[in-house]
Design a protein around this motif. Structure first.
Motif, PDB file in Angstrom:
ATOM      1  N   THR A 138       0.847  -1.192   0.000  1.00 30.52           N
ATOM      2  CA  THR A 138       0.000   0.000   0.000  1.00 30.52           C
ATOM      3  C   THR A 138       0.879   1.237   0.000  1.00 30.52           C
ATOM      4  O   THR A 138       2.061   1.189   0.331  1.00 30.52           O
ATOM      5  CB  THR A 138      -0.923   0.047   1.242  1.00 30.52           C
ATOM      6  N   PHE A 139       0.297   2.371  -0.338  1.00 26.11           N
ATOM      7  CA  PHE A 139       1.045   3.624  -0.366  1.00 26.11           C
ATOM      8  C   PHE A 139       1.402   4.059   1.050  1.00 26.11           C
ATOM      9  O   PHE A 139       0.585   3.979   1.959  1.00 26.11           O
ATOM     10  CB  PHE A 139       0.199   4.719  -1.033  1.00 26.11           C
ATOM     11  N   THR A 140       2.643   4.512   1.210  1.00 21.74           N
ATOM     12  CA  THR A 140       3.077   5.039   2.495  1.00 21.74           C
ATOM     13  C   THR A 140       4.142   6.101   2.271  1.00 21.74           C
ATOM     14  O   THR A 140       4.940   6.000   1.327  1.00 21.74           O
ATOM     15  CB  THR A 140       3.625   3.938   3.430  1.00 21.74           C
ATOM     16  N   LEU A 141       4.141   7.091   3.116  1.00 20.57           N
ATOM     17  CA  LEU A 141       5.198   8.097   3.103  1.00 20.57           C
ATOM     18  C   LEU A 141       6.313   7.740   4.084  1.00 20.57           C
ATOM     19  O   LEU A 141       7.378   8.345   4.069  1.00 20.57           O
ATOM     20  CB  LEU A 141       4.632   9.483   3.445  1.00 20.57           C
ATOM     21  N   ASP A 142       6.043   6.763   4.931  1.00 22.44           N
ATOM     22  CA  ASP A 142       7.002   6.319   5.942  1.00 22.44           C
ATOM     23  C   ASP A 142       8.123   5.538   5.259  1.00 22.44           C
ATOM     24  O   ASP A 142       7.885   4.511   4.635  1.00 22.44           O
ATOM     25  CB  ASP A 142       6.278   5.441   6.968  1.00 22.44           C
ATOM     26  N   ARG A 143       9.326   6.025   5.367  1.00 21.18           N
ATOM     27  CA  ARG A 143      10.480   5.372   4.748  1.00 21.18           C
ATOM     28  C   ARG A 143      11.415   4.746   5.784  1.00 21.18           C
ATOM     29  O   ARG A 143      12.581   4.488   5.510  1.00 21.18           O
ATOM     30  CB  ARG A 143      11.249   6.371   3.880  1.00 21.18           C
TER      31      ARG A 143
END
Length: 167
Positions: A138-143
Motif C-alpha cells: 500500500t502507499f506510504t510516506l514512511d520510509r
C-alpha cells in the motif's frame, strides 16, 4: 533507496559467481549483453519440475528460483576474456527472509505490508552499482523500513569485505 558503487568489480564478480554469497537471494530477473543478449525471467515454470523438485525449490512459497539455481549458468554466460557490455540482476529476498528482515527492524511495518525487498545490480559503462529497493503493498510516506534495509544492505556488503562508495 541507496546506491552502492562497487570499487573492486573483479572481487565482487568472483563473490557473485564463484561463491554462495548471493545464493540465498531469489533471482527476479537478469539481463546480460555480451556477444549476444540474454534475458532471464526468474519466475518458476512449475510445469518443468516434478513435484519433489518443485517442493524443494519453492518450499518457502516463492514464485522465483533461488540465485543458486542460475549462478552456474550465469558464470558460463559471463566468463571469458571480454567483459559484458551491460548486466542487470534483480535479487529479491525470499518470503521467509523478508519476514525475518522486517521483524528485525523497528520500522513498525509487518511482513504483510511489504511486497518485495530488492537488491538491484547493474553494470554499465564500466561502473557497477548495487541499489536497494522496497516494494510496499500500500502507499506510504514512511520510509523507516527503506532506511533500515539500506543499513542492512551496507552491513551485508561490509561484513563480506565488499568495498563500496555510497551515493
Amino acid at each position: 533507496m541507496k546506491a552502492f558503487y562497487i570499487k573492486d568489480q573483479k572481487q565482487f564478480m568472483n563473490r557473485l559467481l564463484k561463491s554462495e554469497l548471493f545464493d540465498h537471494f531469489l533471482l527476479s530477473e537478469a539481463t546480460i549483453h555480451g556477444a549476444i543478449s540474454y534475458s532471464v525471467d526468474g519466475h518458476v515454470n512449475r510445469e518443468f519440475f516434478d513435484a519433489e523438485e518443485l517442493e524443494t525449490l519453492t518450499a518457502d512459497g516463492s514464485e522465483y528460483l533461488p540465485f543458486s539455481y542460475f549462478r552456474p549458468i550465469c558464470f558460463e554466460l559471463i566468463r571469458g576474456k571480454h567483459t559484458p557490455l551491460y548486466m542487470k540482476f534483480v535479487f529479491l529476498l525470499s518470503p521467509e527472509n523478508a519476514k525475518k528482515t522486517v521483524l528485525s527492524t523497528d520500522s513498525g511495518f509487518s511482513a504483510e505490508d511489504i511486497n518485495g525487498i530488492f537488491l538491484n545490480l547493474t553494470f554499465r559503462d564500466g561502473q557497477m552499482l548495487l541499489t536497494t529497493g522496497v516494494s510496499y503493498r500500500t502507499f506510504t510516506l514512511d520510509r523507516s523500513f527503506d532506511q533500515a534495509w539500506d543499513a542492512l544492505a551496507a552491513r551485508f556488503l561490509s561484513s563480506h569485505g565488499i568495498d563500496f562508495d555510497v551515493q
